[in-house]
Motif scaffolding. Sequence first.
Motif, PDB file in Angstrom:
ATOM      1  N   GLU A  22     -32.225 -27.053  22.442  1.00 14.48           N
ATOM      2  CA  GLU A  22     -32.577 -28.202  21.620  1.00 14.48           C
ATOM      3  C   GLU A  22     -32.549 -27.808  20.157  1.00 14.48           C
ATOM      4  O   GLU A  22     -32.706 -26.651  19.827  1.00 14.48           O
ATOM      5  CB  GLU A  22     -34.013 -28.633  21.918  1.00 14.48           C
ATOM      6  CG  GLU A  22     -34.226 -28.993  23.316  1.00 14.48           C
ATOM      7  CD  GLU A  22     -35.686 -29.211  23.547  1.00 14.48           C
ATOM      8  OE1 GLU A  22     -36.124 -30.325  23.324  1.00 14.48           O
ATOM      9  OE2 GLU A  22     -36.385 -28.260  23.892  1.00 14.48           O
ATOM     10  N   ILE A  45     -34.174 -34.789  16.520  1.00  9.85           N
ATOM     11  CA  ILE A  45     -34.147 -35.689  17.662  1.00  9.85           C
ATOM     12  C   ILE A  45     -35.310 -36.669  17.626  1.00  9.85           C
ATOM     13  O   ILE A  45     -35.813 -37.087  18.655  1.00  9.85           O
ATOM     14  CB  ILE A  45     -34.105 -34.946  19.011  1.00  9.85           C
ATOM     15  CG1 ILE A  45     -34.978 -33.713  18.968  1.00  9.85           C
ATOM     16  CG2 ILE A  45     -32.711 -34.592  19.404  1.00  9.85           C
ATOM     17  CD1 ILE A  45     -34.948 -32.941  20.256  1.00  9.85           C
ATOM     18  N   HIS A  46     -35.722 -37.054  16.435  1.00 12.56           N
ATOM     19  CA  HIS A  46     -36.738 -38.097  16.350  1.00 12.56           C
ATOM     20  C   HIS A  46     -36.113 -39.427  16.740  1.00 12.56           C
ATOM     21  O   HIS A  46     -35.058 -39.791  16.257  1.00 12.56           O
ATOM     22  CB  HIS A  46     -37.293 -38.172  14.929  1.00 12.56           C
ATOM     23  CG  HIS A  46     -38.245 -39.305  14.750  1.00 12.56           C
ATOM     24  ND1 HIS A  46     -39.421 -39.384  15.443  1.00 12.56           N
ATOM     25  CD2 HIS A  46     -38.174 -40.432  14.000  1.00 12.56           C
ATOM     26  CE1 HIS A  46     -40.042 -40.499  15.104  1.00 12.56           C
ATOM     27  NE2 HIS A  46     -39.313 -41.150  14.244  1.00 12.56           N
ATOM     28  N   THR A  68     -40.156 -39.090  27.207  1.00 12.57           N
ATOM     29  CA  THR A  68     -40.440 -38.363  25.974  1.00 12.57           C
ATOM     30  C   THR A  68     -39.805 -36.993  26.053  1.00 12.57           C
ATOM     31  O   THR A  68     -39.297 -36.455  25.093  1.00 12.57           O
ATOM     32  CB  THR A  68     -41.957 -38.204  25.798  1.00 12.57           C
ATOM     33  OG1 THR A  68     -42.554 -39.469  25.962  1.00 12.57           O
ATOM     34  CG2 THR A  68     -42.305 -37.641  24.451  1.00 12.57           C
ATOM     35  N   CYS A  69     -39.863 -36.406  27.254  1.00 15.00           N
ATOM     36  CA  CYS A  69     -39.325 -35.073  27.438  1.00 15.00           C
ATOM     37  C   CYS A  69     -38.903 -34.912  28.883  1.00 15.00           C
ATOM     38  O   CYS A  69     -39.614 -35.337  29.780  1.00 15.00           O
ATOM     39  CB  CYS A  69     -40.392 -34.051  27.071  1.00 15.00           C
ATOM     40  SG  CYS A  69     -39.933 -32.422  27.603  1.00 15.00           S
ATOM     41  N   CYS A 357     -40.514 -27.186  23.005  1.00 14.08           N
ATOM     42  CA  CYS A 357     -40.015 -28.427  23.583  1.00 14.08           C
ATOM     43  C   CYS A 357     -39.905 -29.391  22.427  1.00 14.08           C
ATOM     44  O   CYS A 357     -40.875 -30.025  22.036  1.00 14.08           O
ATOM     45  CB  CYS A 357     -40.955 -28.939  24.644  1.00 14.08           C
ATOM     46  SG  CYS A 357     -40.290 -30.384  25.427  1.00 14.08           S
ATOM     47  N   ILE A 358     -38.713 -29.425  21.819  1.00 15.56           N
ATOM     48  CA  ILE A 358     -38.576 -30.139  20.559  1.00 15.56           C
ATOM     49  C   ILE A 358     -38.579 -31.651  20.779  1.00 15.56           C
ATOM     50  O   ILE A 358     -39.060 -32.398  19.935  1.00 15.56           O
ATOM     51  CB  ILE A 358     -37.293 -29.697  19.833  1.00 15.56           C
ATOM     52  CG1 ILE A 358     -37.198 -28.178  19.795  1.00 15.56           C
ATOM     53  CG2 ILE A 358     -37.241 -30.233  18.430  1.00 15.56           C
ATOM     54  CD1 ILE A 358     -38.278 -27.480  19.067  1.00 15.56           C
ATOM     55  N   SER A 359     -38.070 -32.096  21.918  1.00 15.76           N
ATOM     56  CA  SER A 359     -38.010 -33.549  22.092  1.00 15.76           C
ATOM     57  C   SER A 359     -39.404 -34.149  22.282  1.00 15.76           C
ATOM     58  O   SER A 359     -39.617 -35.304  21.933  1.00 15.76           O
ATOM     59  CB  SER A 359     -37.083 -33.932  23.229  1.00 15.76           C
ATOM     60  OG  SER A 359     -37.509 -33.380  24.420  1.00 15.76           O
TER      61      SER A 359
ATOM     62  N   ASP B  14     -27.433 -31.110  21.676  1.00 16.95           N
ATOM     63  CA  ASP B  14     -28.425 -32.133  21.988  1.00 16.95           C
ATOM     64  C   ASP B  14     -28.595 -33.016  20.754  1.00 16.95           C
ATOM     65  O   ASP B  14     -29.162 -32.593  19.761  1.00 16.95           O
ATOM     66  CB  ASP B  14     -29.735 -31.418  22.358  1.00 16.95           C
ATOM     67  CG  ASP B  14     -30.894 -32.369  22.505  1.00 16.95           C
ATOM     68  OD1 ASP B  14     -30.699 -33.576  22.330  1.00 16.95           O
ATOM     69  OD2 ASP B  14     -31.998 -31.897  22.795  1.00 16.95           O
ATOM     70  N   ALA B  15     -28.046 -34.247  20.810  1.00 20.54           N
ATOM     71  CA  ALA B  15     -28.094 -35.113  19.626  1.00 20.54           C
ATOM     72  C   ALA B  15     -29.481 -35.734  19.465  1.00 20.54           C
ATOM     73  O   ALA B  15     -30.056 -35.677  18.388  1.00 20.54           O
ATOM     74  CB  ALA B  15     -27.030 -36.193  19.724  1.00 20.54           C
ATOM     75  N   SER B  16     -30.022 -36.349  20.514  1.00 20.28           N
ATOM     76  CA  SER B  16     -31.428 -36.772  20.447  1.00 20.28           C
ATOM     77  C   SER B  16     -31.914 -37.022  21.858  1.00 20.28           C
ATOM     78  O   SER B  16     -32.636 -37.954  22.121  1.00 20.28           O
ATOM     79  CB  SER B  16     -31.585 -38.034  19.602  1.00 20.28           C
ATOM     80  OG  SER B  16     -31.155 -39.139  20.348  1.00 20.28           O
ATOM     81  N   CYS B  18     -33.719 -36.412  25.640  1.00 17.84           N
ATOM     82  CA  CYS B  18     -35.089 -36.093  26.044  1.00 17.84           C
ATOM     83  C   CYS B  18     -35.147 -34.727  26.687  1.00 17.84           C
ATOM     84  O   CYS B  18     -36.169 -34.370  27.253  1.00 17.84           O
ATOM     85  CB  CYS B  18     -35.623 -37.131  27.001  1.00 17.84           C
ATOM     86  SG  CYS B  18     -34.926 -36.994  28.641  1.00 17.84           S
ATOM     87  N   ASN B  59     -29.055 -40.165  16.015  1.00 17.76           N
ATOM     88  CA  ASN B  59     -29.881 -40.738  14.964  1.00 17.76           C
ATOM     89  C   ASN B  59     -29.311 -40.301  13.622  1.00 17.76           C
ATOM     90  O   ASN B  59     -28.330 -39.551  13.570  1.00 17.76           O
ATOM     91  CB  ASN B  59     -31.352 -40.356  15.125  1.00 17.76           C
ATOM     92  CG  ASN B  59     -31.585 -38.870  15.087  1.00 17.76           C
ATOM     93  OD1 ASN B  59     -30.822 -38.142  14.469  1.00 17.76           O
ATOM     94  ND2 ASN B  59     -32.632 -38.411  15.736  1.00 17.76           N
ATOM     95  N   ASN B  97     -34.996 -45.399  15.312  1.00 18.75           N
ATOM     96  CA  ASN B  97     -34.200 -44.297  14.761  1.00 18.75           C
ATOM     97  C   ASN B  97     -32.993 -43.956  15.627  1.00 18.75           C
ATOM     98  O   ASN B  97     -32.465 -42.861  15.539  1.00 18.75           O
ATOM     99  CB  ASN B  97     -35.090 -43.063  14.583  1.00 18.75           C
ATOM    100  CG  ASN B  97     -34.518 -42.093  13.591  1.00 18.75           C
ATOM    101  OD1 ASN B  97     -33.745 -42.483  12.729  1.00 18.75           O
ATOM    102  ND2 ASN B  97     -34.851 -40.821  13.717  1.00 18.75           N
TER     103      ASN B  97
END
Lengths: 363, 188
Positions: A22, A45-46, A68-69, A357-359, B14-16, B18, B59, B97
């Motif tokens: 990620e 990845i916001h 969310t993840c 876990c960035i997402s 990984d663009a965005s 989960c 995003n 977003n």
Amino acid sequence: MEEREKKRSVVPFGPQHPVLPEPIHLDLVLEDEKVVDVIPSIGFIHRGLEDLVKKRDFNEYVYVAERTCGICSFGHGLGYVEAVEKCMNVEVPIRAKYLRTIWSEMARIHSHLLWAGLMADAFGFENLFYQCWRLREKNLDLVEMTTGGRLIYSVNKVGGVLKDITPDMQKVILNNLSELEAELRDVYKTFMTDYSVQERTRGVGVLTKEQVHDLGCCGPYARASGVARDIRQLGYEAYGELDFEPVVSNDGDNYARCDVRLREVFQSIDLIRQAIAKIPNGELSVPVKGNPDGEAFIRIEQPRGEAIYYVEGNGTKFLNRFRLRTPTFANIPGMCETMKGCSYADIPLLVVTIDPCISCTER
Amino acid sequence: MGKVKRSPWLLHYDASSCNGCDIEVLACMTPVYDVERFGVVNTADPMQADILLVTGGVNSQSAEVVKQLYDQMARPKVVVAVGICACTGGVFKDCYNINGGVDTVIPVDVYVPGCAARPESIIDGVVKAVQIFQERSDAHDKYVKEHGESERDLSDPDAAAREGNPADFFDAITKTSEGSRDKEAEKK
């Protein structure tokens, strides 16, 4: 010999990097090979998930919360559902509580084995990486058998659970977990005693107990530094009726973190056994009437640490606010602290060691 | 699937997403699913990659990174959108977003649906991408034989100008390219 003046240089790390599944971006300030400062930046990845509560009604949002993840998906669904249930004063049947506990522990096994694999990959031990992920697939088979999905479980709903674990399934779970446990002992032994693994992990990235307190770290990352803090001890869901102690190690280095996380896998297997032995018969869910009004606040222990959920309802089917504090966000300051003074080659390892876990973090 | 003459290298970004599709992409590399039997190797270097696997919708911040990675890849290249978010935006379509699928930024050749996409369907998508890659590299070889140089995309003049000159690659972090920074420094 005249001492050469040390010049500082900034090396960007990420967002696309071999060890990172990620994106996270770090600006590393280097003096020769030594890292003197780290400036993290996030936001790649916001998506704006918290705001989506205004467009999805509170029953539908369970499935968004799970997404969310993909790694801790069950935990996020559980945290959201618990918060809404607390807000609406819904008492969940005891069987549903036990089922939720079993699934959370399965999620923990999958998450920790995934981390162990990525860690092995980060220090270049490909065989160990493959072994961890092979064992993880055994656990995912159990998840698929009981829920129908591999990563997104979709079994939670406000008021209970949607699926049951039948006695036949329980037998298969116990049998497969015993196999997994036996094979995991070999992997654990390699992590703990292999010479080349210890070269990369012993004494690297030490975080003291005081630093953990000051920086507010949580989860296995804090437990590896000797802080015996585990939110499961509060006894939410069925954890109050199960017998366990937080897994703690005192060294605070990468070695201790490997130790804590792998021992937690054994602990999770034990907890699933206890839960299956004690699970009562009964309903899976209770009917829920009305809409959430007021606010509620819940803490649960995710595989990565303490996650905090807050919901605020306004009497309509759309919530006013949903807020989520994730464990990785709490651990990033600790990660930056361990990086100062280490060599550039250890950076990938230190990023993986917090189990980022960035997402979740950016949502 | 016909005979595959080349072994395409694969880049994952990984663009965005989960994370769900990302770990399934990684699971494809491990012995249980093993895409390496099709000659596919996972690389982290965009300059050496042939197939770009993108997960998640884009995003405003990740769009530039995806564009940068796509630019850095050498021709011929194939793009696979993994998961329903990468195809259309999926569950996150209504988020403030999310701009939509990956095809809003770069051309996509293979769409793999699913949430999270199962390893079997990802392998199916990658095999399709390998086929497309084979066709494209044959056409590319033919072009090089006839013209003596690599084919360029003339529909996008900026991309054509950037190609082959790493100094002019767009940097998604600083929002400039190395070439333009040099020019600015010269002005001062």
